[in-house]
Every structure is written in C-alpha cells, then in structure tokens.
Design an enzyme around this catalytic site. Sequence first.
Site, PDB file in Angstrom:
ATOM      1  N   GLY A 134       0.795  -1.238   0.000  1.00 50.71           N
ATOM      2  CA  GLY A 134       0.000   0.000   0.000  1.00 50.71           C
ATOM      3  C   GLY A 134       0.814   1.268   0.000  1.00 50.71           C
ATOM      4  N   GLU A 190     -12.350  -9.264   4.765  1.00 47.48           N
ATOM      5  CA  GLU A 190     -13.445  -9.231   3.792  1.00 47.48           C
ATOM      6  C   GLU A 190     -14.438 -10.354   4.084  1.00 47.48           C
ATOM      7  OE1 GLU A 190     -12.983  -7.778   0.322  1.00 47.48           O
ATOM      8  OE2 GLU A 190     -10.951  -7.003   0.561  1.00 47.48           O
ATOM      9  N   LYS A 205       2.341 -10.180  -3.896  1.00 49.14           N
ATOM     10  CA  LYS A 205       3.266  -9.079  -3.583  1.00 49.14           C
ATOM     11  C   LYS A 205       4.705  -9.588  -3.504  1.00 49.14           C
ATOM     12  CE  LYS A 205      -0.500  -6.864  -1.041  1.00 49.14           C
ATOM     13  NZ  LYS A 205      -1.157  -6.792   0.266  1.00 49.14           N
ATOM     14  N   GLY A 310      -5.971   0.807   2.658  1.00 46.04           N
ATOM     15  CA  GLY A 310      -6.751   1.967   3.102  1.00 46.04           C
ATOM     16  C   GLY A 310      -6.755   3.045   2.039  1.00 46.04           C
TER      17      GLY A 310
END
Length: 452
Positions: A134, A190, A205, A310
């Site tokens: 992120g 989720e 990743k 986020g």
Amino acid sequence: MKPIQVGLLGIGVVGAGTFSVLKRNQEEIQRRAGRGIAITMVADLDVARAKSIVGNGVTVVGDARTVIANPDIDIVIELIGGFGVAKTLVLEAIASGKHVVTANKALLAVHGTEIFAAASAKGVMVAFEAAVAGGIPIIKALREGLTANRIQWIAGIINGTTNFILSEMRDKGLDFGVVLKEAQRLGYAEADPTFDIEGVDAAHKATIMSALAFGIPVQFDKAYIEGITKLGAADIKYAEQLGYRIKLLGITKRRKADAAAKTREGIELRVHPSLIPAKRLIANVEGAMNAVVVQGDAVGTTLYYGKGAGAEPTASAVIADLVDITRLHTADAAQRVPHLAFQPHTLDDAMSALPVLPMGEIVTSYYLRLRVADEAGVLAKVTGILANAGISIDAVLQREADEVGGEGATQTDLIILTHDCVEAKMNDALALMQALPTVLEPITRIRKEELA
Ligand code: HSE
C-alpha cells in the site's frame, strides 16, 4: 502548461482517496511534478455513485473504453482489480499509448511479463507502487534507493488482514476461527477472506518484489503459498515461551548452490507462517500494519513500515506514480527507470534464468510440535530421527502432561526448534517421526526465520 490528464477506471475506496488527496495537496503535488495533475474522467459501473464522489467538472462514464479512447487522456489509473477485465483494459490502454498506474498486484504477479513487454514496446510506463504494501514506498526503494546493492533477501509482513488476525490471536489467546469472525465484524477482513488468509495476496506481492530484487521474471506460479488457517493459539503461546512471534511472511531469497546439501543456485519465493525472534523490529509490527525488511550487501538490513491498505495510504502510492509519470513521460523511454528495476534486455541473461526453487530445495530452520504419549524413550526416538537425518536441534521444550491435558493426562506436547536444514531432509524426518506409534496427532511444522 495545462495539467496532465488522468482517467480513472473504477472508483471505490482507493479511487475516492486519490481524488481527495490530489485535491487537498494539489499545490505541493504540482510543485513537485512540475505540472498540474487532474483526473478529468472516471469510468465506473455505478455512474450515479461515481458522480456523487467526484462532483462537477469531471466526466463520469459507465464504459471504461470511453476513457481509453479519449485522446486527451495521458494516464489511465486502473483500480478495478483482478485479472479479467482489468487485464484487457490495461493492455488496451497501453495499446492506445496511455501510461498506466495500477494497484493490481494479482494482475502484475500473474501477467506482468506480458504487460511490461507491451508497455516497453509502446514506450509507455506502467507504475505500480500501490500494488505492494500500500502506502509504503517499497517499489521505489527496491527499484531506485537500493540499486547499488546485491539484494540477498526480503521478508515482509505484506498482508494487513492476516497480521491483524495473528496479533489478536496472540493478544487474546484465541484460535484462528474465532478471531477471523471478529475481524470480519470489524471490517478488517473481507466477507470472502480467502485470498488474504490463504496467503495468495501476500504471494502476489512477494512475487513482484522477487522480480524487482533479483532481476527475474514475475513467476507467481512458482511461489509456495501457505496461509494461516491451521495456526492454533497453542503454537503462538509456545513460540512466545521460546522467544518468538509467529507472522505470515512473504520471503524471497537468493540461494547459492550447496553440493553437500544437494541444492542448486536459485531464488526462494515463499509465503507461510514463520517464527521470528520477538526482539526483531518486524516481530513487533502489530494489527493491520505492514513492514518489509530488505537485506542488501552494501546497505545491510533496512526496514520499511507503514499502512499496507486503506484509502489515503494507497492513494499516496498512486499519486506518487502519477508524479513520476508526469516528470518522466517526455523523457526518452530508454532513460526511464525500468519497470522491474533491471534493464529489459538483461532479462534474457543468466541471472534472470535463475530458477525459483521448489520447496524441497529451500533452506530454513523449523519449529515442530508433536503430541506424544508421555512415556520413557519418546524424546530419544524423536531426536534420534533428527540426528540420523543430520538435522541439528536448537532447543527443546516439553510441557508437563497435566499442564497440557489436565491432571492425570497421558499425552503431552514436545516442541523442538531446529537449526537450518534443507526442507526435503526435514520432510523425510517428519514422515519417520509421524510413523512412531507414540506420536499421536499430525505433527505441526512451522518454518523459522532468524532474519539476522
Ligand atoms: N487485503 C490486503 C491486506 C490489502 O489485507 O493487506 C490489499 O492488498
């Protein structure tokens, strides 16, 4: 100069965050980029909702191809996710001569070779800072900041959902299933958490970082992936007693050939729960935070920490990519930073041909928990098997039977930490230990990384 024109495909949480950060910090962003950056078009299936987010002055359409076809758009941001329609649209944007910014780790880990080749052929950039960890600028660090180094290994907590779950399991002494339900209720996990808890998101990743670190192609299909669903509170507690924490790590490592161990030179690429010494900084990364440790031969160990998901943390990475492209899009394509850190023509050389090693050839140390009959000679048999296999023991912890099973219990837990060995050897030893009549349940094996 008129602002560079950006089209956004898919306006969810990150898209909305990108809008608000661009607006709030536009003056400083413009001073850094040398030119204004304006999202002038948005495509989203829910046009009414998209309009309510972006307000007047931005064209909202239901069809992403309208954005790609617009000759005024210089950069396309893809925030759709997945590798179905997202892949088609990214390739179409590239074919139309647009630069692309994407947060789509799955797309790049699986189809990166095709996408970067298409972008290089067309002379456009595909930027993806938001795809790994992120808001942490780990792509920039690997591709530019650490460019002097021969990178030796990377180990990262690169999935916030699982780190949140593991932190809660440790804090509250709860099992996985209980904490997962709570994480879903609080919005940390989720409704379908499969990709996170099974380690797939972290493997996407890790795959991207492995290509950036070692100059190999992205090879998600070769990554070993094991999630956290089988971890129990007992292992977290025993690890703690031995001075370790359990984290889901994405690991990629350069490994030399070792004739004695019968291992080849290659790259390790694996995601699995790992014991790490509690005293390491990364062991203390709690909740939904992310952290990546990179070991380079010149710089030593470096640590990158921050929010891995986020709205605004991810927007921070997306906008950094927009600024990079704004600065560089008029430069000769050969002068730009290569997509995967190494010049594309070197992707045909010997280094890029280094194999991603199968798990049998990786080298690590282990935590083993055996539920055994509490009787004479059990420990000797187990340690005898390890000694015969040439696996050296680092520590042994045996609980009192009544501590494990209550008063009068006839079973107990035997916990063994080993030194490094080749995984194939450990697999053979595990099969022999499992076959002992005094070993009463499936053995728990968790890999251990000292990260020294
Ligand atoms: N679902 C991811 C996480 C964030 O939990 O970290 C996006 O990759």
